[in-house]
Design a protein around this motif. Structure first.
Motif, PDB file in Angstrom:
ATOM      1  N   SER A   1      18.034  17.491   7.900  1.00  0.00           N
ATOM      2  CA  SER A   1      18.398  18.756   7.530  1.00  0.00           C
ATOM      3  C   SER A   1      18.467  18.930   5.786  1.00  0.00           C
ATOM      4  CB  SER A   1      19.706  19.307   8.000  1.00  0.00           C
ATOM      5  OG  SER A   1      20.849  18.498   7.481  1.00  0.00           O
ATOM      6  N   GLY A   2      18.597  20.093   5.441  1.00  0.00           N
ATOM      7  CA  GLY A   2      18.705  20.317   4.086  1.00  0.00           C
ATOM      8  C   GLY A   2      20.085  19.712   3.521  1.00  0.00           C
TER       9      GLY A   2
ATOM     10  N   GLN B   1      21.702  17.227   4.628  1.00  0.00           N
ATOM     11  CA  GLN B   1      21.492  15.750   4.754  1.00  0.00           C
ATOM     12  C   GLN B   1      20.514  15.317   3.711  1.00  0.00           C
ATOM     13  OE1 GLN B   1      20.051  15.324   8.613  1.00  0.00           O
ATOM     14  NE2 GLN B   1      21.981  14.886   9.417  1.00  0.00           N
ATOM     15  N   ARG B   2      19.557  15.831   3.179  1.00  0.00           N
ATOM     16  CA  ARG B   2      18.588  15.686   2.092  1.00  0.00           C
ATOM     17  C   ARG B   2      19.357  15.741   0.970  1.00  0.00           C
ATOM     18  NH1 ARG B   2      12.788  18.815   3.600  1.00  0.00           N
ATOM     19  NH2 ARG B   2      13.329  18.441   5.909  1.00  0.00           N
TER      20      ARG B   2
ATOM     21  N   LEU C   1      21.058  25.626   0.439  1.00  0.00           N
ATOM     22  CA  LEU C   1      21.836  25.261   1.897  1.00  0.00           C
ATOM     23  C   LEU C   1      22.580  26.588   2.324  1.00  0.00           C
ATOM     24  CD1 LEU C   1      23.104  21.821   0.866  1.00  0.00           C
ATOM     25  CD2 LEU C   1      21.023  22.416   2.060  1.00  0.00           C
TER      26      LEU C   1
ATOM     27  N   MET D   1      26.638  24.047   5.345  1.00  0.00           N
ATOM     28  CA  MET D   1      26.057  22.517   4.523  1.00  0.00           C
ATOM     29  C   MET D   1      26.442  22.718   3.128  1.00  0.00           C
ATOM     30  SD  MET D   1      22.435  21.613   6.337  1.00  0.00           S
ATOM     31  CE  MET D   1      21.537  23.180   6.435  1.00  0.00           C
TER      32      MET D   1
END
Ligand code: ADP
Ligand code: ADP
Length: 224
Positions: free
Chosen positions: A146-147, A149-150, A175, A179
């Protein structure tokens, strides 16, 4: 004590036909252990300011001191070393390499670091990924995350270099709010627990208010 001091910093971008004053006599001191946020409308010079603080770009006027010492007094070699060791960058768009695994992305900046061998590189990368809560995703590829996590991978990549200062340019800009808050909590934790100095550009007032100091920019100058 001051880690970054900007004195009368000016940045003028000159193209064939237009001259843009991106920064107009900026005076700013960032102290060790501070978490500072910078807000202001698009085009007011925030990214330029971070690039100059991180020694990625040179001002057209004014002086910068790091740890109380003017950057002109450092040799090119010392400056390259400062840029790599002292400062970690985090960008809005993550800047990950899509065909490298999460682990390889985090190790990448350490490849060029003298004195850090393969084993230490790997250990540091694992430790950084643990710290951002991605210890179980080391073999994933960026496209599988996911964004949020990136962005955590990008933060781990910065942390693997053990920077004293993190410069973050809209780290939550791509995000959603949940997030974004996770990333903000991660940065707040790094600041409080490890004493990492952080300068963050943001459009999110709620986030900015959680930091120790909020600086507002307009048209290349600090307004408050
Ligand atoms: P912000 O991050 O606040 O959106 P920037 O620092 O990116 O602002 O840009 C400040 C001003 O400088 C803008 O007017 C922008 O168009 C201009 N600018 C930024 N980078 C360049 C460049 N490489 N060449 C010419 N103009 C630039
Ligand atoms: P971000 O919002 O992700 O920080 P931007 O989209 O504002 O980045 O800018 C991307 C890059 O383009 C930056 O490196 C900036 O210096 C450069 N840039 C911004 N404005 C201009 C411009 N007017 N001319 C040339 N380059 C620019």
């Amino acid at each position: 004590q001051p880690v970054i001091q900007l004195r009368d910093i000016e940045k003028v971008y000159q193209t064939k036909t237009i001259e843009t004053v991106a920064l107009n006599r900026v005076n700013l001191t960032i102290n060790k252990g501070e978490f500072v946020s910078i807000m202001g409308p698009s085009g007011c010079g925030k990214s330029t300011l971070l690039s100059i603080m991180g020694l990625l770009d040179e001002p057209t006027g004014g002086t910068i001191a790091l740890d109380g010492r003017p950057v002109q007094s450092y040799s090119d070699k010392e400056l390259a070393s400062l840029r790599n060791h002292k400062i970690g960058f985090v960008f809005q768009s993550y800047h990950l390499i899509n065909d490298l695994s999460v682990l390889d992305n985090v190790e990448l900046p350490l490849l060029y670091r003298p004195g850090v061998g393969g084993k230490e590189r790997r250990e540091r990368a694992y430790a950084a990924l643990e710290k951002v809560g991605l210890g179980a995703r080391t073999n994933h590829f960026p496209s599988q995350l996911s964004g949020g996590q990136r962005q955590r991978v990008a933060i781990a990549r910065a942390l693997a270099g053990r920077p004293e200062i993190i410069l973050a340019d809209e780290p939550t800009g791509n995000l959603d709010s949940v997030m974004g808050e996770e990333i903000m909590d991660l940065l707040l934790g790094l600041n409080r627990q490890e004493g990492t100095t952080i300068v963050m550009v943001t459009h999110d007032e709620q986030q900015a208010l959680k930091t120790q100091r909020l600086i507002r920019f307009f048209d290349g100058s600090q307004v408050s």
